[in-house]
Structures are given as structure tokens and as C-alpha cells.
Design an enzyme around this catalytic site. Structure first.
Site, short mmCIF file in Angstrom:
data_model
loop_
_atom_site.label_atom_id
_atom_site.label_comp_id
_atom_site.label_asym_id
_atom_site.label_seq_id
_atom_site.Cartn_x
_atom_site.Cartn_y
_atom_site.Cartn_z
N ASP A 139 31.51 28.54 38.24
CA ASP A 139 32.36 29.80 38.21
C ASP A 139 32.97 30.03 37.23
OD1 ASP A 139 33.84 31.66 39.52
OD2 ASP A 139 35.41 30.14 40.59
N CYS A 166 42.68 32.91 45.94
CA CYS A 166 42.28 32.62 47.50
C CYS A 166 42.68 31.41 47.90
CB CYS A 166 40.88 32.93 47.53
SG CYS A 166 40.33 34.50 47.13
N GLN A 220 48.34 33.12 41.85
CA GLN A 220 47.98 32.74 43.21
C GLN A 220 46.59 33.08 43.25
OE1 GLN A 220 50.90 33.29 46.03
NE2 GLN A 220 49.47 33.21 47.78
#
Length: 536
Positions: free
Chosen positions: A389, A280, A278
Site C-alpha cells: 500500500d 477507513c 482518520q
């Protein structure tokens, strides 16, 4: 040798010896981190192995983000584009149908192509079963061609051949034939060997072509075909390090997409089975598509990004195909958005480094993982794309330390205020180049900066960068010229590479092409005297 043989799919598959030589001519004697996954069976497609032939589906020409979506985009291939109207093909792997319109077949089965050989899925008729349906084009090769030989690996690099051959389970003499990287039209025979000084190693022999069309490694022993050459050296070492014993095992490649026309798929076709992690902006699940196919599924929280912008970007992302990029299979384009990708059995690199296996990784494995990531990013660089990223949490790990870059391009679409401010709590400031964090200038050179940070994650087994510093402090210090010191036990030459990635002026940072070459040759060119330490 019979020309209908194809590569074995799984390392566990029973290896076969080569058949006797025949008709030998010539003289001579001798964002969204995924946690470590639970122990579950691998997907039916396997996760590793050289990419095979495919022709990308036709698309409307559209310039988007500097990337022309009408370009043919390929990674290293086993088989090239087809010519001469060949319509009979042989199956290289078993394939189990996933939909009502595709066709199951077994390795070695002969197939007649019904339509033209374009796109990733071809309409084919099985000469064994009499059935007709769509088949993945990278699972077959023209009958009686070199591509149909199980030992022919096509356009893979020298380094990739070594990754495959340097498996401790491979006996001496395990081999493959590939295209030469340096001489057009020539081939290379790569063979695993063992000696007490070097341990397990790989020898490479150039296979040269005669003007008459024959082949030779040494001019005194010549052959009419590669098949004859391989068959001969399977009986006689004749100057090689060892006679050829076993074809190098590899896994099935990923199919290009889940099935024909399975791009925007209904949510009901997916079953979410095991939650892997999991972040953000959503969750990562292991699941099944259409009751048949193991996949990874990213579920995005509503409001994370515009469905329209996502779908536009995804059209570009799905055309980025390389064996070191996680393949985007399909999307559910209405909120909550689902992103369906290939499943990687070992989860994120960050969790892998911090887990039990990470303790036993030493510099050669870590540098090889870095080289794989650089290889994927060099492809992104060639395609004029930007990741935005790049960090260990967004690299996924498969069997045998295979690493693939995930989540490329998604960061640009995130609409969360705590992210778009670039200094909010959700923004990965410690991985981001100063010009990107301060002014939003994201380029492939800001990705290179992030790669330098990723190298520190590898060499510290997943430690957070800039330990003891908060985000605001990192930004201030880096602007003033601070750079992280050399990690414990890390060679200065590798820290110097990190510092090259962190040069203030983006254009002075190295290319990913350079980084890949440097890391692939690291232990021959830069650190030939390396000795293992306590942690590295």
C-alpha cells in the site's frame, strides 16, 4: 581531542569548535492517512539522524512471508558489533528514563555494562551516579573508541551525509567522518563548503589507512589516529576546501523499542492527546506512553483485522529497522488494536504536499524525498518483504524534509469486504499494479508500480492520480496500455522513470536499489542543467 566527546543531539544545540591539534606527524602546510499535525513540541528522542549501533533481540527462528525473523536486521550503523569484552561505555546522548527499571544518564557519562552486550537494552551501572538500570544500546559507544567521537557518523551513505551537511544553518567547514562506501576499512571526511557558482555544497575526501595503522588524506601529511587528523585539519585547511570548523549537528536516534520488554503493552499505558487523522479503518493520534514518551498511536476499528494474524505479522514488522522506515514500537493486541510507532512531526506526505509548505518545494527537494522513500523500500526489498500500500498518504514527514515509509505489511491483514474485493470503494486501485488489482499478485514489483504513482503525487504536489477517471475506468485503461502523461514542468527523464515502474511485466520493472541510486544521482548524472520553474 578528548575521546569522550559524542555527537550533538539537536540542531539547536550550541555547536562547539574542535580542540587544537596534538602530536601531528608528517610534513605539510596547507490505509491510515495522517493529517498535518498541530504545532506541538517534538518528542524527547528527536526524529532524525543516522541510526546507531544495536543488536536485535534474540527471537525464535520463524519463516513468515519470505522473511526469516531470526536474521540480524540492521540499518546503517554508527558503531558495529562489539568485540574484545569491552564493558566501559560512554553516553553519546542524554537519556531520560521512561520506566522504573531503566537508567537516566547524561551525554559524556561513563557506564559499566553489567550483563552481556546483546539486544537493544543493556543493564548498566553509571560510574557517575552509582545507579543501575537498563539503557538503550544505540545511545552509547565503547570508551576511547572512534565511535565515541561526536564527529564520527559511522556507516551512513554519501547522500545521507550531504542531507545533514546541506543545512543552511551550517557554517562553512561543518564536517563529519563516515565509513567509505567504496573502500573497506577506509573512511571519508565530508565537509560543507560555499562558493558563488555552486552555492552550498559538500566536498568528500577519502581518508586512507597506512599499513602501519596511521591515516592520511594526502601522503605528505600522516597521522597516528583519526582524532589527530581531525584536530590538525581544524587548524589548517592544507588543501581542503576549508578548515574544519563545526561538527555536523544531528538529532538523537530513535531507541529500539520503547523500553526493555515493552512490546505488548497495556492500553492504560497510552494517553491519546491530539487526533491527527482518520482513515477507513481507524484513527491516528499523537500521544504519550507511560507518561514519559511521545508516540504516534493508530487505533483500528474492531473487525478490521484478526488480532492473532496482526500479532504474528507485527512480530516480523518490528524487526524491520531502517532509518527510512517508521519504527514500530509496541502494540495493544486485543481489540480495538493499537499500533504504537515513532512520532513524525509533519504528518503524512500527502497533506504536507498539499499544505502551505508544498507550494515552495521544488524538484531538488521532491527528488530527494523520492530517493529517501526508495532507500526505505530498497531495504524492504532486501528483506524479501512487501509493502502492498505504497502511496503518499502512507509516507510520514519529519523535520528537515526527512521522509519515512509507514504502514508496511498492514494491508494484507485487512478483512473488510470493500477492501478484500480489491475493487471495492476502500481499495487504493489507482496506486495498485494491474496484476495485484486483478489477480491479487502482490510482490515487491507491484510496490515498484505504486512508487511510480507516488512520483506523480510528488511532482503534482499531491494531485489524485488519473484525474477525472473513476477506479473501474482506470483499471480498464491501464490494462489497454494507458499510462499517465508527463506532469507539467516535470522533466521527461523523470517521467521515463515512472514509465519504467509501470511496465506491464513485473519482472521488467526496475529494482528499488536502482531507483534509489538513480534518484540520488539525478542532478549530477541525469539533469545537471536543471533550472527551477514556477512550480518545480
Amino acid at each position: 581531542m578528548g575521546s569522550n566527546k559524542s555527537k550533538p543531539k539537536d540542531a539547536s544545540q550550541r555547536r562547539r569548535s574542535l580542540e587544537p591539534a596534538e602530536n601531528v606527524h608528517g610534513a605539510g602546510g596547507g490505509a491510515f492517512p495522517a493529517s498535518q499535525t498541530p504545532s506541538k513540541p517534538a518528542s524527547a528522542d528527536g526524529h532524525r539522524g543516522p541510526s546507531a549501533a544495536f543488536a536485535p533481540a534474540a527471537a525464535e527462528p520463524k519463516l513468515f512471508g519470505g522473511f526469516n525473523s531470526s536474521d540480524t536486521v540492521t540499518s546503517p550503523q554508527r558503531a558495529g558489533p562489539l568485540a574484545g569484552g569491552v564493558t566501559t561505555f560512554v553516553a553519546l546522548y542524554d537519556y531520560e528514563s521512561r520506566t522504573e527499571t531503566d537508567l537516566s544518564f547524561k551525554k559524556g557519562e561513563r557506564l559499566q555494562i553489567v550483563n552481556n552486550t546483546e539486544g537493544d537494552w543493556w543493564l548498566a551501572h553509571s560510574l557517575s551516579t552509582g545507579q543501575t538500570g537498563y539503557i538503550p544500546s544505540n545511545y552509547v559507544a565503547p570508551s576511547d573508541s572512534i565511535q565515541a567521537e561526536e564527529w564520527y557518523f559511522g556507516k551512513i551513505t554519501r547522500r545521507e551525509s550531504e542531507r545533514l551537511l546541506l543545512n543552511a544553518e551550517n557554517p562553512r567547514g561543518t564536517f563529519l567522518v563516515r565509513e567509505s562506501e567504496t573502500t573497506k576499512g577506509a573512511y571519508c571526511l565530508s565537509v560543507s563548503d560555499f562558493d558563488n557558482a555552486k552555492g552550498l555544497n559538500v566536498k568528500h575526501y577519502k581518508i586512507r589507512k597506512l599499513d602501519s595503522g596511521g591515516f592520511y588524506i594526502t601522503s605528505r601529511t600522516q597521522f597516528n589516529s583519526l582524532q589527530q587528523l581531525v584536530a590538525y585539519y581544524s587548524k589548517h585547511a592544507d588543501g581542503l576546501c576549508h578548515r574544519l570548523t563545526t561538527v555536523c549537528p544531528t538529532s538523537k536516534p530513535q531507541t529500539q523499542g520503547l523500553a526493555k520488554d515493552a512490546w505488548e503493552i497495556p492500553r492504560e499505558s497510552l494517553r491519546l492527546e491530539v487526533k491527527l487523522g482518520q482513515g477507513c479503518f481507524g484513527e491516528v493520534w499523537m500521544g504519550t506512553w507511560n507518561g514519559t514518551t511521545r508516540v504516534a498511536i493508530k487505533t483500528l476499528k474492531p473487525g478490521t483485522m484478526s488480532p492473532e494474524a496482526f500479532l504474528q505479522e507485527a512480530q516480523v514488522m518490528k524487526k524491520l529497522r531502517h532509518e527510512k522506515l517508521v519504527q514500530l514500537y509496541a502494540v495493544v493486541s486485543e481489540e480495538p488494536i493499537y499500533i504504537v510507532t515513532e512520532y513524525m512531526s509533519k504528518g503524512s506526505l500527502l497533506d504536507f504536499l498539499k499544505g502551505e509548505t508544498g507550494k515552495y518545494l521544488r524538484l531538488p527537494q521532491l527528488v530527494d524525498m523520492a530517493a529517501q522513500i526508495a532507500s526505505g523500500m530498497a531495504y524492504v526489498e532486501r528483506m524479501n518483504y512487501v509493502h502492498r500500500d505504497l502511496r503518499a498518504a502512507n509516507i510520514l514527514v519529519g523535520e528537515n524534509l526527512v521522509c519515512k515509509v509507514a504502514d508496511f505489511g498492514l494491508a494484507r491483514l485487512i478483512e473488510d469486504n470493500e477492501y478484500t474485493a480489491r475493487q471495492g470503494a476502500k481499495f487504493p486501485i489507482k496506486w495498485t499494479a494491474p496484476e495485484a488489482a486483478l489477480y491479487g499478485r502482490f510482490t515487491i514489483k507491484s510496490d515498484v508500480w505504486s512508487f511510480g504513482i507516488l512520483l506523480t503525487e510528488l511532482t503534482t504536489k499531491g494531485r489524485v492520480p488519473y484525474p477525472g477517471m473513476v477506479n473501474r475506468e482506470v483499471l480498464d485503461q491501464v490494462e489497454r496500455g494507458y499510462r499517465m502523461p508527463c506532469p507539467p514542468e516535470c522533466p521527461e527523464s523523470l517521467h521515463d522513470l515512472m514509465c519504467q515502474c509501470w511496465r506491464k511485466e513485473p519482472e521488467e520493472r526496475p529494482t528499488f536499489e536502482y531507483l534509489q541510486a538513480f534518484l540520488e544521482d539525478y542532478f549530477t548524472s541525469t539533469e545537471p542543467q536543471y533550472q527551477p520553474g514556477e512550480n518545480l
